[in-house]
Write an enzyme that holds these catalytic residues in place. Structure first.
Site, PDB file in Angstrom:
ATOM      1  CG  ASP A  31      -2.090 -33.973 -41.121  1.00 14.70           C
ATOM      2  OD1 ASP A  31      -2.830 -33.754 -39.919  1.00 14.70           O
ATOM      3  OD2 ASP A  31      -2.053 -35.075 -41.550  1.00 14.70           O
ATOM      4  CG  ASN A  86     -11.126 -33.037 -35.262  1.00 18.55           C
ATOM      5  OD1 ASN A  86     -12.147 -32.274 -35.661  1.00 18.55           O
ATOM      6  ND2 ASN A  86     -10.566 -33.389 -36.293  1.00 18.55           N
ATOM      7  CD  GLN A  93      -8.700 -36.256 -29.568  1.00 14.79           C
ATOM      8  OE1 GLN A  93      -9.918 -35.704 -29.479  1.00 14.79           O
ATOM      9  NE2 GLN A  93      -7.574 -35.926 -29.308  1.00 14.79           N
ATOM     10  CB  VAL A  95      -3.653 -38.513 -32.814  1.00 11.62           C
ATOM     11  CG1 VAL A  95      -2.429 -38.376 -31.925  1.00 11.62           C
ATOM     12  CG2 VAL A  95      -3.167 -38.926 -34.130  1.00 11.62           C
ATOM     13  CG  HIS A  99      -3.939 -32.753 -32.879  1.00 15.01           C
ATOM     14  ND1 HIS A  99      -4.165 -34.010 -32.149  1.00 15.01           N
ATOM     15  CD2 HIS A  99      -4.739 -32.936 -34.087  1.00 15.01           C
ATOM     16  CE1 HIS A  99      -5.226 -34.643 -32.640  1.00 15.01           C
ATOM     17  NE2 HIS A  99      -5.505 -34.129 -33.881  1.00 15.01           N
ATOM     18  CG  HIS A 101      -6.196 -30.497 -37.637  1.00 10.49           C
ATOM     19  ND1 HIS A 101      -5.683 -31.664 -38.565  1.00 10.49           N
ATOM     20  CD2 HIS A 101      -6.908 -31.253 -36.567  1.00 10.49           C
ATOM     21  CE1 HIS A 101      -5.985 -32.684 -37.907  1.00 10.49           C
ATOM     22  NE2 HIS A 101      -6.444 -32.505 -37.008  1.00 10.49           N
TER      23      HIS A 101
HETATM   24  P1  AMP Z   1      -7.169 -35.984 -35.601  1.00 14.38           P
HETATM   25  O1  AMP Z   1      -8.083 -36.900 -36.532  1.00 14.38           O
HETATM   26  O2  AMP Z   1      -7.670 -34.580 -35.377  1.00 14.38           O
HETATM   27  O3  AMP Z   1      -6.988 -36.573 -34.205  1.00 14.38           O
HETATM   28  O4  AMP Z   1      -5.790 -35.575 -36.400  1.00 14.38           O
HETATM   29  C1  AMP Z   1      -4.684 -36.419 -36.212  1.00 14.38           C
HETATM   30  C2  AMP Z   1      -3.779 -35.834 -37.597  1.00 14.38           C
HETATM   31  O5  AMP Z   1      -2.400 -36.207 -37.238  1.00 14.38           O
HETATM   32  C3  AMP Z   1      -4.206 -36.504 -38.730  1.00 14.38           C
HETATM   33  O6  AMP Z   1      -4.606 -35.349 -39.745  1.00 14.38           O
HETATM   34  C4  AMP Z   1      -3.154 -37.264 -39.503  1.00 14.38           C
HETATM   35  O7  AMP Z   1      -3.055 -37.049 -40.682  1.00 14.38           O
HETATM   36  C5  AMP Z   1      -1.951 -36.837 -38.548  1.00 14.38           C
HETATM   37  N1  AMP Z   1      -0.951 -37.618 -38.364  1.00 14.38           N
HETATM   38  C6  AMP Z   1      -0.834 -38.910 -37.905  1.00 14.38           C
HETATM   39  N2  AMP Z   1       0.205 -39.478 -37.943  1.00 14.38           N
HETATM   40  C7  AMP Z   1       0.920 -38.440 -38.199  1.00 14.38           C
HETATM   41  C8  AMP Z   1       2.525 -38.355 -38.396  1.00 14.38           C
HETATM   42  N3  AMP Z   1       3.367 -39.515 -38.197  1.00 14.38           N
HETATM   43  N4  AMP Z   1       3.139 -37.226 -38.985  1.00 14.38           N
HETATM   44  C9  AMP Z   1       2.244 -36.248 -39.021  1.00 14.38           C
HETATM   45  N5  AMP Z   1       0.906 -36.205 -38.961  1.00 14.38           N
HETATM   46  C10 AMP Z   1       0.360 -37.259 -38.445  1.00 14.38           C
END
Ligand code: AMP
Length: 113
Positions: A31, A86, A93, A95, A99, A101
């Site tokens: 992450d 999430n 959430q 993204v 995924h 975590h």
């Molecule tokens: P969520 O909030 O559960 O959707 O998690 C999305 C995660 O993606 C967050 O913990 C971000 O820090 C991570 N994230 C966003 N962009 C990148 C990236 N370019 N490389 C690695 N992790 C990322």
């Protein structure tokens, strides 16, 4: 694949990541904003919007995501960890490409905030 999805861009190699594992259907990378000493994401290469949009045909893929996440956790030296999914903005959430975590290396509190 979704053109504007951040994680699809990562799958296509358009955005560099610190990759921990890759096969034909799964990608694991650290992450970018780690919330624990070890924090990585396990994603399917195919675009799935969120856990709630998993199809019946994705059951085996989801099982592999969890099993590989556990294997990489071991590889990263954490035998105790939290796995987080999430689903939706209210749950955190940000993204919209499924995924898991995996976070470890520190004490965790419960309930999550
Ligand atoms: P969520 O909030 O559960 O959707 O998690 C999305 C995660 O993606 C967050 O913990 C971000 O820090 C991570 N994230 C966003 N962009 C990148 C990236 N370019 N490389 C690695 N992790 C990322």
């Amino acid at each position: 694949m979704s053109d504007n999805c951040l994680f699809c861009k990562i799958v296509r190699g358009e955005i560099p990541v610190d990759k921990l594992y890759e096969d034909d259907e799964i990608l694991v990378f650290r992450d970018i904003a780690p919330q624990a000493p070890v924090h990585f994401l396990v994603i399917p290469k195919k675009h799935v919007n969120s856990p709630a949009t998993l199809a019946a045909e994705d059951e085996q893929l989801m099982g592999r995501i969890m099993r590989i996440g556990c294997e990489i956790a071991k590889q990263e030296g954490i035998d105790q960890f939290r796995a987080v999914l999430n689903n939706g903005e209210q749950a955190g959430q940000t993204v919209f490409h499924l995924h898991v975590h995996i976070l470890g290396g520190r004490n965790m509190s419960w309930p999550p905030g």
